[in-house]
Design a protein around this motif. Structure first.
Motif: not given
Length: 166
Positions: A154-155, A159-161, A163-166
């Motif tokens: 889950f974590l 974290e992947k979600d 980092s993909s927003l930036h």
């Protein structure tokens, strides 16, 4: 006299002995023993722990009842509050043992607190995926690799979600 051994990679063994008067809070149990085979136990399937991997069944009946009652009370509480209550429960779990076995050292008490946390998580685990950070953090503290892997997954996804927003 007590012997508590915990190794997160190899499992936990707790063997505690006390006099009948010291153990009166556990309905006269004069010997309490907990064992978990750790890496020797069969791997959990993807949806739940195998019955032989559960610490809960190695606890005395009175303690199993107390853990089940806490789980029942926490079942419909949001994970943010559950996490706080689980921490309190695990500390109380260890303190109860310390009260009847004052010779336990800090490491043994901490191990018993983690045992209490793990048993409560066993009861609260529905087999559903982890769905928030508070649940993931609780699962990471469990002795079970199954719980840890759910929390880590889950974590990592969070974290992947992020980092993909930036």
């Amino acid at each position: 006299m007590s012997n508590v051994y915990v190794n997160k990679n190899k499992g936990i063994t707790v063997a505690t002995k006390s006099s009948m008067s010291e153990a009166s809070e556990f309905s006269g149990a004069s010997h309490l023993g907990f064992e978990y085979a750790g890496n020797n136990a069969p791997e959990a399937n993807k949806n739940e722990l195998e019955p032989n991997q559960r610490f809960m069944k190695s606890l005395p009946d009175e303690i199993q009842l107390a853990v089940s009652e806490w789980a029942l009370q926490l079942k419909h509480v949001p994970w943010k509050l559950r996490r706080r209550a689980i921490k309190r429960f695990s500390e109380s779990f260890a303190d109860n043992f310390l009260a009847i076995m004052p010779e336990l050292n800090d490491e043994e008490c901490e191990s018993l607190a983690l045992l209490g946390l793990t048993c409560l998580l066993e009861e609260l685990d529905t087999g559903s995926p982890v769905n928030n950070q508070h649940q993931a953090q609780c699962y990471l503290e469990s002795f079970h690799d199954y719980h840890k892997s759910l929390g880590e997954a889950f974590l990592m996804a969070q974290e992947k979600d992020n980092s993909s927003l930036h």
